[in-house]
Design an enzyme around this catalytic site. Structure first.
Site, PDB file in Angstrom:
ATOM      1  NE  ARG A   1      -0.854  -0.796   9.528  1.00 14.37           N
ATOM      2  CZ  ARG A   1       0.230  -0.871   8.753  1.00 14.37           C
ATOM      3  NH1 ARG A   1       1.416  -1.089   9.285  1.00 14.37           N
ATOM      4  NH2 ARG A   1       0.135  -0.737   7.445  1.00 14.37           N
TER       5      ARG A   1
ATOM      6  CG  ASP B   1       0.013  -6.909   5.973  1.00 12.47           C
ATOM      7  OD1 ASP B   1       0.223  -7.787   6.830  1.00 12.47           O
ATOM      8  OD2 ASP B   1       0.590  -5.814   5.966  1.00 12.47           O
TER       9      ASP B   1
ATOM     10  CG  ASN C   1      -2.073  -0.965   1.065  1.00 11.94           C
ATOM     11  OD1 ASN C   1      -2.657  -1.057  -0.007  1.00 11.94           O
ATOM     12  ND2 ASN C   1      -2.407  -1.688   2.116  1.00 11.94           N
TER      13      ASN C   1
ATOM     14  CG  LEU D   1      10.466 -16.618  12.438  1.00 15.13           C
ATOM     15  CD1 LEU D   1      10.106 -17.574  13.564  1.00 15.13           C
ATOM     16  CD2 LEU D   1      11.686 -17.112  11.677  1.00 15.13           C
ATOM     17  CD  GLN D   2       3.413 -13.735  11.122  1.00 22.38           C
ATOM     18  OE1 GLN D   2       2.224 -13.634  10.862  1.00 22.38           O
ATOM     19  NE2 GLN D   2       4.004 -12.956  12.023  1.00 22.38           N
TER      20      GLN D   2
ATOM     21  CG  MET E   1       3.229  -9.874  11.178  1.00 22.26           C
ATOM     22  SD  MET E   1       4.516  -9.676   9.916  1.00 22.26           S
ATOM     23  CE  MET E   1       5.944  -9.343  10.947  1.00 22.26           C
TER      24      MET E   1
END
Length: 411
Positions: A192, A146, A116, A301-302, A190
């Site tokens: 947000r 995300d 984004n 780690l993701q 994760m």
């Protein structure tokens, strides 16, 4: 006759890294090679480029072995940044410097691989370029774990991160079921503003078997009392409970379930690092229910677990990189290469373009209809959507027992 384009392509990477972002970089280079164009990389995105930091990618990627290694390398090979350009109408100074550097390199196209905030950067460059009458073409290449970028079915990086999340939760479930005692494991994931990555934990399997028992998603606010009540109810029929919690989970009043007041914000106004929800929830549940709890934060780690990358993800990432450059060569500018879903089973997609101005600074969330009515589970529609994105295994080259990943020498 194959199209040729005698120009220099400038490419940068920005924002949070992924396990697939370098596959997009290789895709850009491969398309440029076919066109006869030269490729220069920005070191540390637009911020590094403003400081004059570049690298000759042709000298690196033209070696087939290096190209293949780079395709499977996690993190941003060129380096990244979180640098927010001002609106060109308010302050044209950095744009004048940037376009002077673009022209000195003989750049015919500038490609920016990111999410984004990165699309905000490339949109502003395209807007300034148009107002200045510049012939340079500006293109965005989508990436973000995300999966919240507007205008595309999904984003490269998500499939690999989702595969890691699902696998990790699946293995944590087996570990937590080892002992004959009541326990709760809270896994912080994760996300947000959108819960796509947390939702991916559902791919581990059915609740109470291989997958989480409940999900905490930004799209479905829930109170702390409801979470504790659900856990207590689950203990009537099972000994272990797994909670998949998005870092951005919220209460019905819109407040974060947990907020670390000491965390600052980045250049785009986002919390620089959100963590601690898993430890907070584990503490509350232990205090209220008197059971053993564990807090597991998957953290970075993701986004860097390339040893568990999705083959589908890497292939699509490379194709988007190539698609963006091919579109630029055909005259497109101010566009983002995107993926359109044709079908879930058999899985099929097509590639297209979307105006970056329609995408930048937006957030695509999980449709509420894909979340169960109680807000703590995912429907079959989500599973059918996400399952193809984690398909296929990759096999990095191992040396001395660990993967071998190339890296740029520090200047």
């Amino acid at each position: 006759m194959e199209q040729k384009w005698d120009t220099t392509v400038l490419v940068g990477q920005s924002g949070g890294p992924t396990a697939a972002i370098n596959a997009s970089l290789v895709g850009v280079w491969e398309a440029a090679y076919r066109l006869g164009a030269r490729v220069v990389g920005m070191r540390n995105g637009i911020e590094g480029f403003l400081a004059g930091a570049t690298v000759d990618l042709d000298a690196i990627v033209s070696d087939p072995l290096q190209a293949e290694l780079l395709r499977h390398t996690p993190a941003s090979f060129l380096g990244s940044c979180r640098y927010k350009l001002p609106d060109p109408e308010d302050d044209a100074t950095p744009y004048q410097e940037l376009f002077s550097r673009f022209e000195a390199l003989g750049a015919g196209a500038v490609l920016y691989i990111g999410g984004n905030d990165s699309m905000d950067t490339i949109e502003k460059l395209a807007r300034y370029g148009e107002s200045a009458g510049s012939p340079i073409r500006f293109m965005g290449v989508a990436k973000t774990i995300d999966n919240d970028l507007m205008g595309t079915d999904h984003t490269p990086g998500y499939g690999s991160a989702a595969k890691f999340v699902a696998t990790s939760v699946h293995e944590l479930r087996r570990d937590s079921d080892t002992y004959f005692m009541k326990s709760v494991t809270v896994v912080e994931i994760m996300g947000r503003d959108a819960g796509w990555l947390t939702a991916a934990a559902a791919l581990a399997g059915a609740p109470g078997q291989d997958g989480p028992d409940l999900f905490l998603l930004p799209e479905a606010p829930v109170s702390l009392d409801d979470i504790v009540s659900r856990v207590d109810k689950l203990f009537k029929t099972q000994n272990t409970v797994i909670i998949a919690a998005s870092e951005g989970a919220r209460t019905p009043t819109g407040e974060p379930l947990y907020q670390d007041e000491s965390v600052g914000v980045d250049a785009f106004g986002h919390a620089a690092a959100q963590s601690g929800l898993c430890r907070y929830l584990a503490g509350v549940i232990k205090e209220r229910l008197g059971v053993k709890t564990r807090a597991v934060e998957l953290s970075t780690l993701q986004r860097c677990a390339a040893h568990l990358a999705s083959a589908t993800d890497l292939a699509e990432a490379a194709t988007l990189g190539s698609t963006s450059l091919q579109a630029a060569a055909s005259g497109a500018t101010g566009m983002l290469s995107v993926i359109h879903r044709i079908s879930d089973d058999p899985y099929a997609v097509r590639y297209g373009l979307k105006a970056i101005s329609d995408v930048a600074n937006g957030v695509r969330t999980i449709p509420r209809s894909w979340i169960t009515p109680d807000g703590m589970g995912l429907t079959q529609v989500f599973l059918d959507y996400a399952r193809p994105l984690i398909a296929g295994e990759v096999h990095p080259i191992f040396v001395d027992g660990v993967p071998w990943y190339p890296r740029l020498a520090k200047e």
